[in-house]
Write a protein that holds these residues in place. Structure first.
Motif, PDB file in Angstrom:
ATOM      1  N   SER A   1       0.942  14.410   1.430  1.00  6.18           N
ATOM      2  CA  SER A   1       1.125  13.185   0.859  1.00  6.18           C
ATOM      3  C   SER A   1       1.923  13.248  -0.612  1.00  6.18           C
ATOM      4  CB  SER A   1      -0.201  12.534   0.451  1.00  6.18           C
ATOM      5  OG  SER A   1      -1.156  12.664   1.648  1.00  6.18           O
ATOM      6  N   LEU A   2       1.542  14.210  -1.140  1.00  4.05           N
ATOM      7  CA  LEU A   2       2.194  14.369  -2.504  1.00  4.05           C
ATOM      8  C   LEU A   2       3.653  14.771  -2.332  1.00  4.05           C
ATOM      9  CD1 LEU A   2       0.173  16.989  -4.686  1.00  4.05           C
ATOM     10  CD2 LEU A   2       1.178  14.546  -5.350  1.00  4.05           C
ATOM     11  N   ARG A   3       4.232  15.570  -1.401  1.00  2.00           N
ATOM     12  CA  ARG A   3       5.436  15.625  -1.083  1.00  2.00           C
ATOM     13  C   ARG A   3       6.121  14.592  -0.691  1.00  2.00           C
ATOM     14  NH1 ARG A   3       4.440  21.320   1.367  1.00  2.00           N
ATOM     15  NH2 ARG A   3       5.165  22.707  -0.123  1.00  2.00           N
ATOM     16  N   LEU A   4       5.516  13.623   0.042  1.00  2.00           N
ATOM     17  CA  LEU A   4       6.149  12.156   0.051  1.00  2.00           C
ATOM     18  C   LEU A   4       6.395  11.731  -0.703  1.00  2.00           C
ATOM     19  CD1 LEU A   4       4.501  11.134   3.593  1.00  2.00           C
ATOM     20  CD2 LEU A   4       6.778  11.726   3.347  1.00  2.00           C
ATOM     21  N   ALA A   5       5.453  11.466  -1.733  1.00  2.00           N
ATOM     22  CA  ALA A   5       5.127  10.683  -3.063  1.00  2.00           C
ATOM     23  C   ALA A   5       6.293  11.094  -3.979  1.00  2.00           C
ATOM     24  CB  ALA A   5       4.206  10.412  -3.778  1.00  2.00           C
ATOM     25  N   LEU A   6       6.487  12.436  -3.805  1.00  4.02           N
ATOM     26  CA  LEU A   6       7.271  13.096  -4.825  1.00  4.02           C
ATOM     27  C   LEU A   6       8.839  13.600  -4.599  1.00  4.02           C
ATOM     28  CD1 LEU A   6       4.536  15.561  -6.358  1.00  4.02           C
ATOM     29  CD2 LEU A   6       5.613  13.418  -7.545  1.00  4.02           C
ATOM     30  N   ILE A   7       9.120  12.777  -3.279  1.00  2.68           N
ATOM     31  CA  ILE A   7      10.381  13.235  -2.540  1.00  2.68           C
ATOM     32  C   ILE A   7      11.420  13.395  -3.468  1.00  2.68           C
ATOM     33  CG2 ILE A   7      10.832  10.886  -1.712  1.00  2.68           C
ATOM     34  CD1 ILE A   7      11.205  13.461   0.633  1.00  2.68           C
ATOM     35  N   ASN A   8      11.543  12.317  -4.506  1.00  2.00           N
ATOM     36  CA  ASN A   8      12.685  12.163  -5.545  1.00  2.00           C
ATOM     37  C   ASN A   8      12.622  13.059  -6.773  1.00  2.00           C
ATOM     38  OD1 ASN A   8      14.255  10.575  -3.922  1.00  2.00           O
ATOM     39  ND2 ASN A   8      12.821   8.875  -4.429  1.00  2.00           N
ATOM     40  N   SER A   9      11.810  13.848  -6.662  1.00  3.39           N
ATOM     41  CA  SER A   9      11.281  14.770  -7.930  1.00  3.39           C
ATOM     42  C   SER A   9      11.600  16.276  -7.538  1.00  3.39           C
ATOM     43  CB  SER A   9      10.182  14.455  -8.915  1.00  3.39           C
ATOM     44  OG  SER A   9       9.990  15.575  -9.518  1.00  3.39           O
ATOM     45  N   ASP A  10      12.661  16.952  -7.935  1.00  2.00           N
ATOM     46  CA  ASP A  10      12.555  18.405  -7.460  1.00  2.00           C
ATOM     47  C   ASP A  10      11.562  19.100  -8.119  1.00  2.00           C
ATOM     48  OD1 ASP A  10      14.759  18.067  -6.197  1.00  2.00           O
ATOM     49  OD2 ASP A  10      16.315  18.618  -7.679  1.00  2.00           O
ATOM     50  N   THR A  11      11.243  18.780  -9.384  1.00  2.67           N
ATOM     51  CA  THR A  11      10.109  19.425 -10.094  1.00  2.67           C
ATOM     52  C   THR A  11       8.763  19.471  -9.341  1.00  2.67           C
ATOM     53  OG1 THR A  11      11.374  18.993 -12.309  1.00  2.67           O
ATOM     54  CG2 THR A  11       8.982  19.704 -12.428  1.00  2.67           C
ATOM     55  N   GLY A  12       8.623  18.111  -9.052  1.00  2.00           N
ATOM     56  CA  GLY A  12       7.463  17.720  -8.392  1.00  2.00           C
ATOM     57  C   GLY A  12       7.298  18.565  -7.021  1.00  2.00           C
ATOM     58  N   LEU A  13       8.259  18.523  -6.243  1.00  2.00           N
ATOM     59  CA  LEU A  13       8.372  19.287  -5.034  1.00  2.00           C
ATOM     60  C   LEU A  13       8.218  20.844  -5.400  1.00  2.00           C
ATOM     61  CD1 LEU A  13      11.089  17.634  -2.993  1.00  2.00           C
ATOM     62  CD2 LEU A  13       8.646  17.391  -2.789  1.00  2.00           C
ATOM     63  N   LYS A  14       8.708  21.345  -6.383  1.00  2.00           N
ATOM     64  CA  LYS A  14       8.707  22.731  -6.793  1.00  2.00           C
ATOM     65  C   LYS A  14       7.260  23.232  -7.063  1.00  2.00           C
ATOM     66  CE  LYS A  14      10.857  26.331  -8.704  1.00  2.00           C
ATOM     67  NZ  LYS A  14       9.858  27.199  -9.419  1.00  2.00           N
ATOM     68  N   GLY A  15       6.584  22.167  -7.679  1.00  2.00           N
ATOM     69  CA  GLY A  15       5.109  22.320  -7.971  1.00  2.00           C
ATOM     70  C   GLY A  15       4.231  22.365  -6.609  1.00  2.00           C
ATOM     71  N   CYS A  16       4.744  21.395  -5.641  1.00  2.00           N
ATOM     72  CA  CYS A  16       3.925  21.574  -4.286  1.00  2.00           C
ATOM     73  C   CYS A  16       4.086  22.760  -3.687  1.00  2.00           C
ATOM     74  CB  CYS A  16       4.387  20.461  -3.675  1.00  2.00           C
ATOM     75  SG  CYS A  16       3.921  18.896  -4.146  1.00  2.00           S
ATOM     76  N   ASP A  17       5.512  23.219  -3.577  1.00  2.00           N
ATOM     77  CA  ASP A  17       5.698  24.885  -3.028  1.00  2.00           C
ATOM     78  C   ASP A  17       4.751  25.923  -3.641  1.00  2.00           C
ATOM     79  OD1 ASP A  17       7.493  23.644  -1.628  1.00  2.00           O
ATOM     80  OD2 ASP A  17       9.286  24.408  -2.716  1.00  2.00           O
TER      81      ASP A  17
END
Lengths: 462, 462
Positions: free
Chosen positions: A258-274
């Motif tokens: 869910s987070l990855r979907l919500a943060l799809i436009n934030s590289d930083t956010g996706l890096k946090g998920c990774d």
């Protein structure tokens, strides 16, 4: 002359023998786990130069640092200053740098950063260190908050591998499981995810406001958080966008999705998920003993400071604040001029763990007992007979005492009870003659006749 | 911006991982002996009320106490004082009680006395306690003298039995023997003997002058002592009378015999001789492991304080001041209003013991090592393969580390050498395929191929 009953300064504590055994049990357990993971102990001085500490904890923190008065004629320095500069005004703040140059350690992190910079040429990096020492804060004392308390920290600096984060989860799991906790949760979050959430509503500058509000979800519920966000200037539109993130549900995998979907436009956010996923993957390779591991994006402790992973540990067995926490910081040693050294660390809240264990009755029975056997005697003859016996028992590793001759038997048995000594040998004239000693089990009251050799041979059962 | 190299306040020290292991080795050894003799650990706060400490260490001592500046607006208290009393003069001494209420512990003895009085209703007497904590003194730092250092004390209060004195001799003997010291002397004296010597020349009031001079025999020889005694007002006649006492020779028994003759007219002196003999008799019943026990009537340390036995321990292997000392005091808790509680205690000089052990190379080899095994890998594959292995080793009690993927092998081996890690496992693609890992002995350089099971099974040899 009537004398005043002596006391300790408010917010400080004496530790009795029983408390010490139990505190040592907690500290030794944690230290042994740290060592098993390759962490090495250091100690730093209780006092640091005031300049080392000032400005590291914010204005509020600076006020809570205990300052040490310069020894000698500190006041003449203040007077000299006034002579040189007539406009100099005496007040608490202007006098401070003149009459105090040293202060007590406020935490273990800043002294550790100072240690790393000062000793950088002797250290093998990545440097995995642990440190268990008291710290001092001039906070208003209240239940569970002290002016002197121990911190118990492990940090690694000079490695950006997420293996370290994974190992800290394992360290929490092993240490708290060994202490007997049966239900606790290690919460994990990542600063980059919080940054990502702020980014998707174009409020990167308001990340602190955002996280302070989100952090209260547990306490004030969704409506409370929304109200607070409005008050802090977030629009209804912003709130609509981040609501699904705040209310994240399901397994850790589902939350990440869910987070990855919500943060799809934030590289930083996706890096946090990774990053979080990498930590989960390491741990999937082993087995957690007891801990629940939970992605919790409302977790925001020490945000000014952390740049990656954020940890917090809570017991689910009793109501209690967090019993541990930590995270990754990217520039700890920068404050002392050594740039680019990343670090990650955790802390155990020893005082709270103590309270949890006491409430759940988790301390092993041995932590109440000290001496294993007491020899009681009636006179100098008995004492003389008993002394080589006690020495032989000690030589065999038994913790044993001989009560000095001259006291009534009742007093000696009271002593055994007071110190929770489980076995007592009583030596009277009859025993000296026969060589058969009376061994009394203080718990059951059962008395048996035994030779010295039998008692020594049975030492393992004492 | 050029930053100043951070440092610690003068007279204080950081302890590196190796130093910590070695210090722990010393403290743990001593603590275990204390426990075997029935002593229980307590801890007191680092800070005490200034009123608890002031006046207990003499005028010189008072100056060396580190005072803590009151937190908050300390200066307004001073100004209010001036408003109330216009004749009030600001100076270091008059301001002190206004701007400081707390101070750092100067030794462990006064806080212990405070503890006993404060907790008298919870304590089982005789109270045998040990305490290992830092103390702080604003002394001028010099080689071997620090402003923060650990004291390591054991005391028993509430028992006048000389069995306690005898057991302290055994505690010194066992602890220092266990640490590997091979030639050391426990010197014993008795304040009553010193009083007796002063009595027989009718100079009971000058006992301090007398003992200060006698105490220097080792350093300045008999002629020097005589010169000093003359300067301090003793007559040639006095000196003639006490010369045989100062120059006492022979075995402990012979010395006691000579002393009894010399002190025949002093009841106090004879009582001192009896007390020492009683201690010797206890010990004659056991066997000292290493220590030489020596009656030394030039021993006078802390005389203001001691009322019976006086102890001092010296190593004969290297030149070094005393590594331990103590004695009996009859009214420790009187200063806090609890009269009539006799006590006796000893102290280990941990810093000096450390220096002795380092000079004699007595630290076990294990005290240099921490982690037992390091797994090195070349890439994420190797790391993934190695992680469950490292966890299995840790589960078996082995202290082990996995070097995070991404570093060159040389860097990883340097890390092993830097941390004195004796064994390394190297995991490359070949090893992953075959399941046969390379186990390298870092000392001999020998490499062998082993399965994971073989390595785990051989864990005891790591």
């Amino acid at each position: 002359m009537a004398s005043i009953k002596p006391s300790v300064p408010k917010g400080t504590r004496d530790f009795s023998p029983t408390e010490m055994v139990r505190r040592n049990y907690i500290f030794d357990t944690i230290k042994n786990v740290f060592r098993k993971y390759g962490y090495q102990q250091i100690e730093t001085p209780s006092m640091e130069n005031l300049s080392t500490l000032t400005g590291k904890y914010g204005d509020e923190g600076d006020k809570l640092i205990f300052k040490i008065l310069n020894s000698g004629d500190y006041w003449s320095d203040a007077e000299n200053r006034k002579l040189k500069d007539e406009s100099f005004n005496y007040n608490s703040k202007s006098l401070l740098p003149i009459i105090s140059e040293k202060a007590l350690r406020y935490d273990l992190t800043v002294p550790f950063a100072r240690y790393v910079v000062q000793h950088q040429n002797e250290i093998t990096f990545p440097f995995k260190r642990f440190q268990v020492q008291p710290v001092w804060r001039a906070d208003r004392p209240q239940k569970g908050r002290y002016r002197e308390f121990y911190q118990c920290d492990a940090d690694v600096v000079g490695s950006d591998s997420l293996l370290n984060e994974a190992e800290f989860v394992l360290i929490y799991d092993e240490a708290l499981s060994t202490l007997g906790l049966k239900d606790f949760t290690i919460k994990i979050n990542n600063r980059k995810i919080l940054s990502g959430i702020a980014e998707i509503i174009d409020k990167a500058d308001n990340i602190i406001d955002l996280t302070v509000a989100i952090d209260k979800l547990d306490k004030i519920g969704l409506d409370g958080v929304i109200k607070e966000l409005m008050e802090r200037g977030f629009s209804a539109d912003d709130i609509e966008k981040i609501k699904p993130v705040i209310l994240l549900e399901g397994t850790n995998e589902q939350k990440l999705e869910s987070l990855r979907l919500a943060l799809i436009n934030s590289d930083t956010g996706l890096k946090g998920c990774d990053e979080i996923e990498t930590v989960f993957n390491y741990i999937a390779n082993c087995q957690l003993i007891t801990a629940n591991l939970e992605l919790d994006i409302t977790l925001a402790r020490g945000l000014n400071y952390y740049t990656g992973a954020i940890f917090e540990v809570k017991t689910n067995e009793v109501a209690m604040g967090s019993i541990g926490g930590g995270g990754r910081y990217d520039d700890l040693t920068g404050m002392f001029g050594l740039k680019g050294l990343t670090g990650v660390g955790i802390s155990f809240g020893a005082d709270r763990i103590y309270d949890v264990m006491e409430e759940l009755n988790l301390f092993p029975a041995e932590t109440a007992q000290s001496t294993q056997l007491l020899i009681c005697c009636f006179d100098k003859e008995g004492e003389k007979f008993g002394f080589p016996i006690i020495q032989e028992l000690r030589k065999q590793g038994v913790s044993a005492e001989l009560y000095p001759a001259g006291a009534k038997l009742k007093k000696q048995l009271d002593y055994a009870n007071g110190k929770h000594i489980p076995y007592v040998i009583i030596i009277g004239s009859e025993e000296i003659e026969s060589g058969l000693l009376t061994l009394k089990n203080m718990e059951t009251g059962v008395q048996e006749k035994r030779t010295v050799e039998q008692i020594i041979a049975a030492k393992g059962k004492l």
